[in-house]
Design an enzyme around this catalytic site. Structure first.
Site, short mmCIF file in Angstrom:
data_model
loop_
_atom_site.label_atom_id
_atom_site.label_comp_id
_atom_site.label_asym_id
_atom_site.label_seq_id
_atom_site.Cartn_x
_atom_site.Cartn_y
_atom_site.Cartn_z
N CYS A 101 0.84 -1.21 0.00
CA CYS A 101 0.00 0.00 0.00
C CYS A 101 0.87 1.25 0.00
CB CYS A 101 -0.93 -0.01 1.21
SG CYS A 101 -2.11 1.35 1.23
N CYS A 199 -6.40 -4.07 6.71
CA CYS A 199 -7.57 -3.18 6.62
C CYS A 199 -8.70 -3.79 5.81
CB CYS A 199 -7.17 -1.82 6.04
SG CYS A 199 -6.60 -1.87 4.32
#
Length: 392
Positions: A101, A199
């Site tokens: 990410c 997440c």
């Protein structure tokens, strides 16, 4: 400077944005919408990027009197992070989605868009420090608070990306001080819990999530001698160092628990053994990148041969394989090796202290002192004295 503040909705990014405003920068807040179907509310400290998080980020920006936007990066996130996570597990590796990410979204897609729009830097709430060397080159270093240091997950940043990064929390002694500052500023998120886990798997059940997305077939669980101990529901959902979920049904001869030593996706086998067998003293990484200028030994090697077997000079480092693990002394060099029958450039790290549970797909980040030199994706990790594992 014109600064784009990446606002997660958490306390760290809020205080980082506030400090950028205090420093006199022209700041704009942006929240990244990374999920195509975001949850309406967080559950405790699990997950992030929910609707509640975007609302929290907006309230902070209103308090600071700066513009606020939500940018939809959900397609890029799915392709570069979520799909990559699935693909890596499908090949028997254990990826780190936070690294991907940072590499692909926060400091690639976001930074590219920010620069294109005329921003000078992207500001985040990461605990890490930027330092200029005598020649003006930017280096990435550990933060003052080692307990919260996040330089490991930023090890994927390149020299060019570091030049456009800003980490206002670098010198903050503790997280408690950040929360106290947020409360003083009147931020409603001052006591908001930190987000944990992956997440996009907010319930924390990684195996269950993978089982819905990867074709799993029953296979054999073996010990290092090749003896079949039992069966599993799918090798690709295991990771090196795992203890739970083996369901072998009979104890080891010494009565001690067994751990996953290796995953062999081609034969759908899981190899298990004692905790002591998890120890490795050599790591070979591929696709290395450098956080700032490469190590001098690497620079000299770049100008040298690319013939198989060629190696660079060795250099002393500290090696870290998990975000909150202690670094261990090591010696590293670059080598033109052979990966899956093809010539490949490898970062070879020989550890002075063995590490346990190091899995292919993880990231080894290398340091010199507090400075992050760079990183590589682990392709192999083994004990030089254990050919039964190293040979596969």
């Amino acid at each position: 400077m014109r600064v784009l503040a990446a606002m997660s909705g958490g306390v760290d990014s809020a205080v980082a944005a506030a400090r950028a405003v205090d420093a006199g920068h022209d700041v704009v807040g942006v929240h990244l919408a990374l999920s195509r179907m975001p949850g309406t509310l967080r559950t405790g400290s699990r997950g992030c990027c929910t609707i509640e998080d975007s609302m929290d980020a907006r309230r902070v920006c209103d308090k600071l009197g700066i513009p606020f936007y939500v940018w939809d990066f959900s397609d890029r996130f799915k392709e570069d992070v979520v799909d990559n996570f699935i693909d890596e597990y499908a090949q028997g590796r254990t990826p780190n989605p936070c690294m991907r990410c940072n590499e692909k979204i926060k400091f690639s897609a976001l930074l590219e868009k920010a620069v294109a729009l005329g921003f000078d830097a992207v500001c985040t709430g990461h605990y890490a420090k930027l330092v200029e060397d005598p020649d003006g080159n930017v280096e990435l270093h550990r933060a003052a608070d080692w307990a919260k240091d996040q330089s490991y997950v930023l090890g994927v940043l390149t020299h060019e990306q570091l030049k456009h990064s800003m980490f206002p929390l670098a010198e903050t002694p503790t997280k408690a001080e950040v929360r106290a500052e947020a409360e003083e500023r009147g931020f409603s998120i001052a006591k908001k819990p930190d987000s944990h886990d992956i997440c996009f798997i907010p319930d924390g059940d990684t195996r269950g999530w993978l089982e819905e997305r990867i074709d799993l077939e029953e296979g054999e669980i073996k010990d290092t001698s090749g003896e079949v101990l039992g069966t599993h529901r799918g090798a690709r959902a295991f990771t090196v160092g795992q203890r739970k979920g083996l369901s072998i049904g009979r104890p080891a001869s010494d009565g001690k628990p067994r751990f996953v030593l290796e995953i062999r996706p081609k034969t759908n086998e899981v190899v298990v053994g004692s905790k002591e067998m998890l120890a490795v003293d050599e790591i070979r990484g591929i696709r290395e990148t450098w956080a700032g200028l490469p190590a001098p030994e690497a620079q000299r090697f770049d100008a040298g041969t690319d013939q198989p077997g060629a190696t660079s000079e060795s250099f002393d480092i500290l090696a870290q394989v998990r975000a909150h693990a202690d670094p261990v002394p090591a010696v590293a060099h670059l080598e033109i090796g052979n990966v899956d029958g093809e010539p490949s450039r490898e970062l070879v790290v020989r550890l002075e202290e063995p590490l346990r549970g190091v899995a292919p797909g993880q990231t080894v980040v290398i340091y010199q002192g507090t400075r992050v030199l760079g990183q590589a994706t682990i392709n192999r990790a083994y004990s030089l004295s254990r050919p039964d594992i190293a040979g596969h």
